[in-house]
Design a protein around this motif. Sequence first.
Motif, short mmCIF file in Angstrom:
data_model
loop_
_atom_site.label_atom_id
_atom_site.label_comp_id
_atom_site.label_asym_id
_atom_site.label_seq_id
_atom_site.Cartn_x
_atom_site.Cartn_y
_atom_site.Cartn_z
N LEU A 18 0.84 -1.21 0.00
CA LEU A 18 0.00 0.00 0.00
C LEU A 18 0.87 1.25 0.00
O LEU A 18 0.59 2.22 -0.73
N LEU A 19 1.94 1.24 0.79
CA LEU A 19 2.85 2.39 0.83
C LEU A 19 3.53 2.59 -0.53
O LEU A 19 3.68 3.72 -1.01
N ALA A 60 3.28 7.04 -5.21
CA ALA A 60 3.07 7.72 -6.50
C ALA A 60 2.08 8.87 -6.36
O ALA A 60 2.13 9.83 -7.13
N ALA A 61 1.17 8.77 -5.36
CA ALA A 61 0.09 9.76 -5.22
C ALA A 61 0.38 10.80 -4.14
O ALA A 61 -0.42 11.72 -3.95
N ALA A 71 -14.86 4.31 12.23
CA ALA A 71 -13.82 4.06 11.23
C ALA A 71 -14.32 4.33 9.81
O ALA A 71 -15.34 3.81 9.39
N GLU A 72 -13.55 5.15 9.10
CA GLU A 72 -13.85 5.36 7.68
C GLU A 72 -13.37 4.15 6.89
O GLU A 72 -12.33 3.58 7.19
N VAL A 73 -14.11 3.80 5.85
CA VAL A 73 -13.81 2.58 5.10
C VAL A 73 -13.24 2.91 3.72
O VAL A 73 -13.75 3.78 3.01
N PHE A 74 -12.18 2.19 3.35
CA PHE A 74 -11.59 2.29 2.01
C PHE A 74 -11.44 0.89 1.45
O PHE A 74 -11.19 -0.05 2.20
N VAL A 108 -6.52 3.29 -4.46
CA VAL A 108 -5.49 3.93 -3.63
C VAL A 108 -5.57 5.46 -3.74
O VAL A 108 -5.34 6.17 -2.76
N ALA A 109 -5.93 5.96 -4.94
CA ALA A 109 -6.04 7.41 -5.12
C ALA A 109 -7.09 8.00 -4.18
O ALA A 109 -6.90 9.08 -3.62
N ALA A 110 -8.20 7.29 -3.99
CA ALA A 110 -9.26 7.79 -3.10
C ALA A 110 -8.76 7.88 -1.66
O ALA A 110 -9.07 8.84 -0.94
#
Lengths: 212, 212
Positions: A45-46, A51-52, A186-189, A199-201
Amino acid sequence: MKIVAAKKIVAANDAIAAGNRARLRAANVFTVNLLGSPGAGKTTLLESLSAACDRLAVIEGDLATARDAQRIEKLGVPVVQVNTGGGCHLDANMVASALAALELDKVELLFIENVGNLVCTAGFDLGEDLRAVVLSVTEGDDKIAKYPPIFQRADAVVFNKIDLLPHTDFSLDRALADLKRLAPQAEVFKVAARTGDGVAAFATRLRQRMER
Amino acid sequence: MKIVAAKKIVAANDAIAAGNRARLRAANVFTVNLLGSPGAGKTTLLESLSAACDRLAVIEGDLATARDAQRIEKLGVPVVQVNTGGGCHLDANMVASALAALELDKVELLFIENVGNLVCTAGFDLGEDLRAVVLSVTEGDDKIAKYPPIFQRADAVVFNKIDLLPHTDFSLDRALADLKRLAPQAEVFKVAARTGDGVAAFATRLRQRMER
Protein backbone atom coordinates in the motif's frame (compact mmCIF):
# COMPACT_ATOMS: atom_id res chain seq x y z
CA MET A 1 16.84 -6.87 38.36
CA LYS A 2 14.49 -4.18 37.09
CA ILE A 3 10.80 -4.94 37.02
CA VAL A 4 8.34 -2.74 35.15
CA ALA A 5 4.59 -3.22 35.28
CA ALA A 6 2.47 -3.16 32.14
CA LYS A 7 0.47 -0.10 33.26
CA LYS A 8 3.63 1.88 33.88
CA ILE A 9 4.97 0.90 30.45
CA VAL A 10 1.84 2.24 28.75
CA ALA A 11 1.92 5.46 30.82
CA ALA A 12 5.59 6.05 29.94
CA ASN A 13 4.80 5.31 26.30
CA ASP A 14 1.93 7.81 26.28
CA ALA A 15 4.21 10.57 27.57
CA ILE A 16 6.78 9.93 24.84
CA ALA A 17 4.00 9.68 22.23
CA ALA A 18 2.74 13.12 23.29
CA GLY A 19 6.26 14.44 22.73
CA ASN A 20 6.40 12.86 19.27
CA ARG A 21 3.01 14.37 18.42
CA ALA A 22 4.09 17.86 19.51
CA ARG A 23 7.33 17.60 17.55
CA LEU A 24 5.61 16.33 14.39
CA ARG A 25 2.89 19.00 14.53
CA ALA A 26 5.47 21.73 15.07
CA ALA A 27 7.15 20.49 11.87
CA ASN A 28 3.78 20.38 10.01
CA VAL A 29 4.05 16.65 9.48
CA PHE A 30 0.82 14.63 9.30
CA THR A 31 1.47 11.15 10.68
CA VAL A 32 -0.31 7.86 10.00
CA ASN A 33 0.15 4.74 12.13
CA LEU A 34 -0.39 1.86 9.68
CA LEU A 35 -1.43 -1.40 11.31
CA GLY A 36 -2.49 -4.88 10.22
CA SER A 37 -1.73 -8.60 10.22
CA PRO A 38 1.49 -9.94 8.73
CA GLY A 39 0.98 -9.91 4.98
CA ALA A 40 -2.07 -7.63 4.99
CA GLY A 41 -0.28 -5.56 2.33
CA LYS A 42 0.91 -2.56 4.34
CA THR A 43 4.20 -2.13 2.48
CA THR A 44 2.57 -2.68 -0.90
CA LEU A 45 0.00 0.00 0.00
CA LEU A 46 2.85 2.39 0.83
CA GLU A 47 4.54 1.60 -2.50
CA SER A 48 1.29 2.37 -4.27
CA LEU A 49 0.63 5.53 -2.22
CA SER A 50 4.11 6.89 -2.93
CA ALA A 51 3.07 7.72 -6.50
CA ALA A 52 0.09 9.76 -5.22
CA CYS A 53 1.78 11.56 -2.31
CA ASP A 54 4.46 14.26 -2.26
CA ARG A 55 6.97 14.92 0.52
CA LEU A 56 6.44 11.48 1.98
CA ALA A 57 8.59 9.64 4.51
CA VAL A 58 8.27 6.20 6.08
CA ILE A 59 9.30 4.52 9.30
CA GLU A 60 9.32 0.72 8.94
CA GLY A 61 8.84 -1.53 11.97
CA ASP A 62 9.81 -5.20 11.80
CA LEU A 63 11.16 -7.88 14.11
CA ALA A 64 14.04 -8.47 11.73
CA THR A 65 15.45 -7.58 8.27
CA ALA A 66 15.44 -4.30 6.35
CA ARG A 67 13.41 -5.78 3.51
CA ASP A 68 10.50 -3.36 3.80
CA ALA A 69 12.79 -0.32 4.04
CA GLN A 70 14.67 -1.50 0.96
CA ARG A 71 11.39 -1.64 -0.98
CA ILE A 72 10.54 1.94 0.06
CA GLU A 73 14.06 3.25 -0.56
CA LYS A 74 13.88 2.02 -4.17
CA LEU A 75 11.08 4.55 -4.72
CA GLY A 76 13.27 7.44 -3.59
CA VAL A 77 11.25 7.93 -0.40
CA PRO A 78 13.17 8.71 2.83
CA VAL A 79 12.83 5.71 5.12
CA VAL A 80 14.07 4.54 8.51
CA GLN A 81 13.96 0.86 9.47
CA VAL A 82 13.34 -0.01 13.11
CA ASN A 83 14.04 -3.61 14.13
CA THR A 84 12.27 -4.58 17.36
CA GLY A 85 14.43 -7.68 17.84
CA GLY A 86 11.46 -9.87 18.65
CA GLY A 87 9.14 -7.18 20.04
CA CYS A 88 5.56 -7.49 18.81
CA HIS A 89 4.85 -3.78 18.26
CA LEU A 90 6.53 -0.41 17.82
CA ASP A 91 6.50 1.94 20.79
CA ALA A 92 6.75 5.72 21.01
CA ASN A 93 10.39 5.58 22.08
CA MET A 94 11.40 3.64 18.96
CA VAL A 95 9.55 6.20 16.86
CA ALA A 96 11.28 9.08 18.69
CA SER A 97 14.64 7.53 17.77
CA ALA A 98 13.57 7.07 14.16
CA LEU A 99 12.37 10.70 13.94
CA ALA A 100 15.87 11.85 14.82
CA ALA A 101 17.07 10.17 11.61
CA LEU A 102 14.59 12.00 9.33
CA GLU A 103 14.79 15.53 7.91
CA LEU A 104 11.32 16.56 9.03
CA ASP A 105 11.44 19.94 7.25
CA LYS A 106 11.30 18.00 3.97
CA VAL A 107 8.33 15.86 5.04
CA GLU A 108 4.59 16.56 5.01
CA LEU A 109 3.20 13.05 5.34
CA LEU A 110 4.81 10.37 7.50
CA PHE A 111 3.71 6.75 7.54
CA ILE A 112 4.77 4.54 10.43
CA GLU A 113 4.35 0.94 9.32
CA ASN A 114 3.96 -1.03 12.51
CA VAL A 115 4.95 -4.66 13.09
CA GLY A 116 2.47 -7.07 11.47
CA ASN A 117 0.27 -7.84 14.45
CA LEU A 118 -3.48 -7.48 14.92
CA VAL A 119 -3.25 -7.50 18.73
CA CYS A 120 -0.21 -5.90 20.38
CA THR A 121 0.05 -2.82 18.16
CA ALA A 122 -3.43 -1.65 19.25
CA GLY A 123 -2.38 -0.53 22.73
CA PHE A 124 0.52 1.77 21.87
CA ASP A 125 0.13 5.39 20.81
CA LEU A 126 3.11 6.44 18.67
CA GLY A 127 2.19 10.12 18.36
CA GLU A 128 0.21 9.70 15.13
CA ASP A 129 -2.62 11.89 13.82
CA LEU A 130 -4.46 9.01 12.20
CA ARG A 131 -4.58 5.30 12.80
CA ALA A 132 -5.32 3.08 9.79
CA VAL A 133 -5.78 -0.70 9.92
CA VAL A 134 -5.20 -2.64 6.71
CA LEU A 135 -7.32 -5.81 6.51
CA SER A 136 -6.84 -8.02 3.46
CA VAL A 137 -9.88 -9.92 2.27
CA THR A 138 -7.82 -13.14 2.12
CA GLU A 139 -7.74 -13.05 5.95
CA GLY A 140 -11.48 -13.71 6.19
CA ASP A 141 -14.47 -11.57 7.10
CA ASP A 142 -14.50 -12.60 10.79
CA LYS A 143 -11.37 -10.68 11.81
CA ILE A 144 -13.14 -7.51 13.04
CA ALA A 145 -15.28 -9.51 15.48
CA LYS A 146 -12.36 -11.69 16.56
CA TYR A 147 -9.81 -8.87 17.10
CA PRO A 148 -11.99 -5.97 18.26
CA PRO A 149 -9.54 -3.65 20.12
CA ILE A 150 -7.46 -2.67 17.09
CA PHE A 151 -10.55 -1.82 15.04
CA GLN A 152 -12.23 0.05 17.90
CA ARG A 153 -9.25 2.42 17.98
CA ALA A 154 -8.97 2.84 14.20
CA ASP A 155 -9.76 6.05 12.32
CA ALA A 156 -9.70 4.19 9.01
CA VAL A 157 -9.98 0.59 7.87
CA VAL A 158 -8.49 -0.19 4.47
CA PHE A 159 -9.86 -3.39 2.95
CA ASN A 160 -7.01 -4.59 0.77
CA LYS A 161 -6.58 -7.28 -1.94
CA ILE A 162 -10.08 -6.48 -3.18
CA ASP A 163 -8.93 -7.96 -6.51
CA LEU A 164 -8.79 -11.39 -4.83
CA LEU A 165 -12.39 -11.17 -3.54
CA PRO A 166 -13.76 -13.59 -6.18
CA HIS A 167 -11.28 -16.25 -5.01
CA THR A 168 -12.32 -16.06 -1.34
CA ASP A 169 -15.43 -16.60 0.84
CA PHE A 170 -15.04 -13.06 2.22
CA SER A 171 -18.34 -11.19 2.52
CA LEU A 172 -17.91 -7.42 2.54
CA ASP A 173 -21.46 -7.14 3.92
CA ARG A 174 -20.62 -9.30 6.94
CA ALA A 175 -17.35 -7.43 7.59
CA LEU A 176 -19.00 -4.01 7.24
CA ALA A 177 -21.82 -5.05 9.58
CA ASP A 178 -19.26 -6.04 12.26
CA LEU A 179 -17.38 -2.80 11.68
CA LYS A 180 -20.54 -0.70 12.00
CA ARG A 181 -21.37 -2.46 15.27
CA LEU A 182 -17.89 -2.49 16.84
CA ALA A 183 -16.11 0.50 15.27
CA PRO A 184 -18.65 2.91 13.73
CA GLN A 185 -16.05 5.72 13.80
CA ALA A 186 -13.82 4.06 11.23
CA GLU A 187 -13.85 5.36 7.68
CA VAL A 188 -13.81 2.58 5.10
CA PHE A 189 -11.59 2.29 2.01
CA LYS A 190 -11.44 -0.54 -0.51
CA VAL A 191 -8.21 -0.97 -2.40
CA ALA A 192 -6.07 -3.40 -4.33
CA ALA A 193 -2.64 -2.12 -3.34
CA ARG A 194 -0.88 -4.35 -5.86
CA THR A 195 -2.79 -2.95 -8.85
CA GLY A 196 -3.36 0.53 -7.35
CA ASP A 197 -7.15 0.32 -7.53
CA GLY A 198 -8.80 2.59 -4.95
CA VAL A 199 -5.49 3.93 -3.63
CA ALA A 200 -6.04 7.41 -5.12
CA ALA A 201 -9.26 7.79 -3.10
CA PHE A 202 -7.39 6.94 0.10
CA ALA A 203 -4.63 9.43 -0.80
CA THR A 204 -7.20 12.16 -1.51
CA ARG A 205 -8.87 11.61 1.84
CA LEU A 206 -5.50 11.78 3.61
CA ARG A 207 -4.81 15.12 1.91
CA GLN A 208 -8.19 16.42 3.12
CA ARG A 209 -7.31 15.38 6.65
CA MET A 210 -3.89 17.05 6.36
CA GLU A 211 -5.45 20.35 5.32
CA ARG A 212 -7.83 20.51 8.27
CA MET B 1 0.00 -4.07 43.34
CA LYS B 2 1.56 -7.27 42.06
CA ILE B 3 4.39 -6.98 39.59
CA VAL B 4 5.61 -9.97 37.62
CA ALA B 5 8.67 -9.86 35.36
CA ALA B 6 8.61 -11.34 31.88
CA LYS B 7 11.26 -13.98 32.69
CA LYS B 8 9.29 -15.17 35.68
CA ILE B 9 6.12 -15.38 33.58
CA VAL B 10 7.86 -17.64 31.05
CA ALA B 11 9.37 -19.81 33.82
CA ALA B 12 5.97 -20.23 35.49
CA ASN B 13 4.44 -21.00 32.10
CA ASP B 14 7.06 -23.67 31.39
CA ALA B 15 6.30 -25.43 34.66
CA ILE B 16 2.56 -25.55 33.90
CA ALA B 17 3.30 -26.63 30.31
CA ALA B 18 5.35 -29.56 31.64
CA GLY B 19 2.33 -30.54 33.75
CA ASN B 20 0.04 -30.38 30.70
CA ARG B 21 2.49 -32.50 28.72
CA ALA B 22 2.67 -35.17 31.43
CA ARG B 23 -1.10 -35.25 31.74
CA LEU B 24 -1.66 -35.49 27.98
CA ARG B 25 0.94 -38.23 27.52
CA ALA B 26 -0.50 -40.21 30.42
CA ALA B 27 -3.84 -40.06 28.58
CA ASN B 28 -2.19 -41.09 25.26
CA VAL B 29 -3.17 -37.82 23.62
CA PHE B 30 -0.90 -36.41 20.89
CA THR B 31 -1.08 -32.62 20.97
CA VAL B 32 -0.42 -30.08 18.24
CA ASN B 33 0.02 -26.34 18.89
CA LEU B 34 -1.29 -24.70 15.72
CA LEU B 35 0.08 -21.20 15.08
CA GLY B 36 -0.11 -18.55 12.39
CA SER B 37 -1.18 -15.03 11.43
CA PRO B 38 -4.81 -13.96 11.68
CA GLY B 39 -6.54 -15.45 8.66
CA ALA B 40 -3.77 -17.93 7.77
CA GLY B 41 -6.49 -20.60 7.63
CA LYS B 42 -5.93 -22.45 10.90
CA THR B 43 -9.62 -23.14 11.58
CA THR B 44 -10.29 -24.11 7.97
CA LEU B 45 -7.36 -26.54 8.17
CA LEU B 46 -8.91 -28.09 11.30
CA GLU B 47 -12.28 -28.38 9.54
CA SER B 48 -10.55 -30.14 6.68
CA LEU B 49 -8.46 -32.38 8.98
CA SER B 50 -11.53 -33.46 10.96
CA ALA B 51 -12.62 -35.69 8.07
CA ALA B 52 -9.24 -37.45 8.06
CA CYS B 53 -8.70 -37.81 11.83
CA ASP B 54 -10.51 -39.95 14.41
CA ARG B 55 -10.88 -39.21 18.12
CA LEU B 56 -10.03 -35.57 17.57
CA ALA B 57 -10.56 -32.66 19.97
CA VAL B 58 -9.83 -28.94 19.64
CA ILE B 59 -9.03 -26.06 21.96
CA GLU B 60 -9.72 -22.70 20.28
CA GLY B 61 -7.87 -19.56 21.38
CA ASP B 62 -9.22 -16.13 20.45
CA LEU B 63 -9.32 -12.65 21.91
CA ALA B 64 -13.10 -12.63 21.60
CA THR B 65 -16.11 -14.57 20.22
CA ALA B 66 -16.78 -18.30 20.02
CA ARG B 67 -16.93 -18.26 16.22
CA ASP B 68 -14.11 -20.74 15.68
CA ALA B 69 -15.45 -23.15 18.30
CA GLN B 70 -18.89 -22.98 16.67
CA ARG B 71 -17.35 -23.98 13.34
CA ILE B 72 -15.63 -27.00 14.95
CA GLU B 73 -18.69 -28.00 17.01
CA LYS B 74 -20.75 -28.23 13.81
CA LEU B 75 -18.50 -31.12 12.75
CA GLY B 76 -19.26 -33.07 15.91
CA VAL B 77 -15.74 -32.58 17.26
CA PRO B 78 -15.36 -31.86 21.01
CA VAL B 79 -14.13 -28.28 21.36
CA VAL B 80 -13.35 -25.78 24.12
CA GLN B 81 -13.17 -22.05 23.38
CA VAL B 82 -10.69 -19.98 25.36
CA ASN B 83 -11.12 -16.21 25.16
CA THR B 84 -7.96 -14.33 26.15
CA GLY B 85 -9.82 -11.02 26.58
CA GLY B 86 -7.20 -9.09 24.65
CA GLY B 87 -4.21 -11.32 25.35
CA CYS B 88 -2.04 -11.95 22.28
CA HIS B 89 -1.32 -15.66 22.85
CA LEU B 90 -2.52 -18.70 24.77
CA ASP B 91 -0.50 -19.75 27.79
CA ALA B 92 -0.12 -23.11 29.51
CA ASN B 93 -2.48 -22.14 32.31
CA MET B 94 -5.31 -21.38 29.88
CA VAL B 95 -4.70 -24.77 28.25
CA ALA B 96 -4.72 -26.51 31.65
CA SER B 97 -8.16 -25.00 32.33
CA ALA B 98 -9.40 -26.07 28.90
CA LEU B 99 -8.11 -29.64 29.41
CA ALA B 100 -10.31 -29.94 32.48
CA ALA B 101 -13.32 -29.43 30.19
CA LEU B 102 -12.39 -32.28 27.80
CA GLU B 103 -12.91 -36.03 28.20
CA LEU B 104 -9.34 -36.99 27.42
CA ASP B 105 -10.03 -40.75 27.46
CA LYS B 106 -12.03 -40.21 24.25
CA VAL B 107 -9.27 -38.21 22.54
CA GLU B 108 -6.16 -39.34 20.62
CA LEU B 109 -5.28 -36.15 18.78
CA LEU B 110 -5.68 -32.68 20.27
CA PHE B 111 -5.24 -29.47 18.32
CA ILE B 112 -4.71 -26.24 20.21
CA GLU B 113 -5.44 -23.40 17.81
CA ASN B 114 -3.55 -20.43 19.19
CA VAL B 115 -4.47 -16.74 18.81
CA GLY B 116 -3.68 -15.45 15.31
CA ASN B 117 -0.30 -13.89 15.95
CA LEU B 118 3.07 -14.51 14.28
CA VAL B 119 5.06 -13.03 17.19
CA CYS B 120 3.73 -13.54 20.73
CA THR B 121 2.63 -17.16 20.40
CA ALA B 122 6.21 -18.26 19.64
CA GLY B 123 7.49 -17.85 23.20
CA PHE B 124 4.93 -19.93 25.09
CA ASP B 125 5.09 -23.71 25.44
CA LEU B 126 1.58 -25.10 25.98
CA GLY B 127 2.61 -28.72 26.61
CA GLU B 128 2.31 -29.80 22.97
CA ASP B 129 4.14 -32.65 21.21
CA LEU B 130 4.34 -30.83 17.90
CA ARG B 131 4.31 -27.19 16.88
CA ALA B 132 2.94 -26.37 13.43
CA VAL B 133 2.92 -22.91 11.85
CA VAL B 134 0.36 -22.24 9.11
CA LEU B 135 1.58 -19.67 6.56
CA SER B 136 -0.82 -18.72 3.78
CA VAL B 137 0.73 -17.79 0.46
CA THR B 138 -1.43 -14.64 0.33
CA GLU B 139 0.70 -13.28 3.21
CA GLY B 140 3.79 -13.04 1.00
CA ASP B 141 7.01 -15.04 0.76
CA ASP B 142 9.00 -12.72 3.05
CA LYS B 143 7.30 -13.71 6.30
CA ILE B 144 9.81 -16.40 7.37
CA ALA B 145 12.70 -13.91 7.18
CA LYS B 146 10.67 -11.14 8.83
CA TYR B 147 9.27 -13.20 11.73
CA PRO B 148 12.06 -15.72 12.41
CA PRO B 149 11.42 -16.84 16.04
CA ILE B 150 8.12 -18.62 15.38
CA PHE B 151 9.57 -20.55 12.44
CA GLN B 152 12.78 -21.41 14.28
CA ARG B 153 10.71 -23.19 16.92
CA ALA B 154 8.38 -24.96 14.47
CA ASP B 155 8.35 -28.72 13.85
CA ALA B 156 6.18 -28.23 10.77
CA VAL B 157 5.32 -25.37 8.42
CA VAL B 158 2.07 -25.74 6.51
CA PHE B 159 1.92 -23.54 3.42
CA ASN B 160 -1.81 -22.90 3.00
CA LYS B 161 -4.02 -21.39 0.26
CA ILE B 162 -1.79 -23.02 -2.35
CA ASP B 163 -4.81 -22.76 -4.69
CA LEU B 164 -4.39 -18.96 -4.66
CA LEU B 165 -0.71 -19.13 -5.67
CA PRO B 166 -1.38 -18.06 -9.30
CA HIS B 167 -3.07 -14.88 -8.01
CA THR B 168 -0.09 -13.79 -5.86
CA ASP B 169 3.59 -12.89 -6.24
CA PHE B 170 4.49 -15.57 -3.69
CA SER B 171 7.58 -17.58 -4.67
CA LEU B 172 7.70 -21.00 -2.99
CA ASP B 173 11.41 -21.17 -3.91
CA ARG B 174 12.18 -17.95 -2.01
CA ALA B 175 10.13 -19.03 1.02
CA LEU B 176 11.69 -22.51 1.11
CA ALA B 177 15.20 -21.03 0.80
CA ASP B 178 14.52 -18.79 3.85
CA LEU B 179 13.06 -21.75 5.73
CA LYS B 180 16.06 -23.97 4.93
CA ARG B 181 18.39 -21.22 6.19
CA LEU B 182 16.46 -20.18 9.32
CA ALA B 183 14.50 -23.28 10.30
CA PRO B 184 15.98 -26.39 8.62
CA GLN B 185 14.26 -28.63 11.20
CA ALA B 186 10.77 -27.77 9.99
CA GLU B 187 8.92 -30.32 7.86
CA VAL B 188 7.08 -28.71 4.96
CA PHE B 189 3.48 -29.34 3.86
CA LYS B 190 1.57 -27.65 1.05
CA VAL B 191 -2.19 -27.56 1.36
CA ALA B 192 -5.33 -25.80 0.26
CA ALA B 193 -7.39 -26.17 3.43
CA ARG B 194 -10.53 -24.85 1.75
CA THR B 195 -10.51 -27.51 -1.00
CA GLY B 196 -8.77 -30.21 1.07
CA ASP B 197 -5.81 -30.55 -1.31
CA GLY B 198 -2.73 -31.86 0.49
CA VAL B 199 -4.50 -32.20 3.84
CA ALA B 200 -4.46 -36.03 3.76
CA ALA B 201 -0.65 -36.02 3.52
CA PHE B 202 -0.44 -33.80 6.61
CA ALA B 203 -2.90 -36.09 8.47
CA THR B 204 -0.87 -39.18 7.49
CA ARG B 205 2.32 -37.63 8.79
CA LEU B 206 0.62 -36.71 12.07
CA ARG B 207 -0.50 -40.33 12.48
CA GLN B 208 3.11 -41.48 11.90
CA ARG B 209 4.28 -39.10 14.61
CA MET B 210 1.54 -40.31 16.97
CA GLU B 211 2.64 -43.95 16.52
CA ARG B 212 6.27 -43.29 17.40
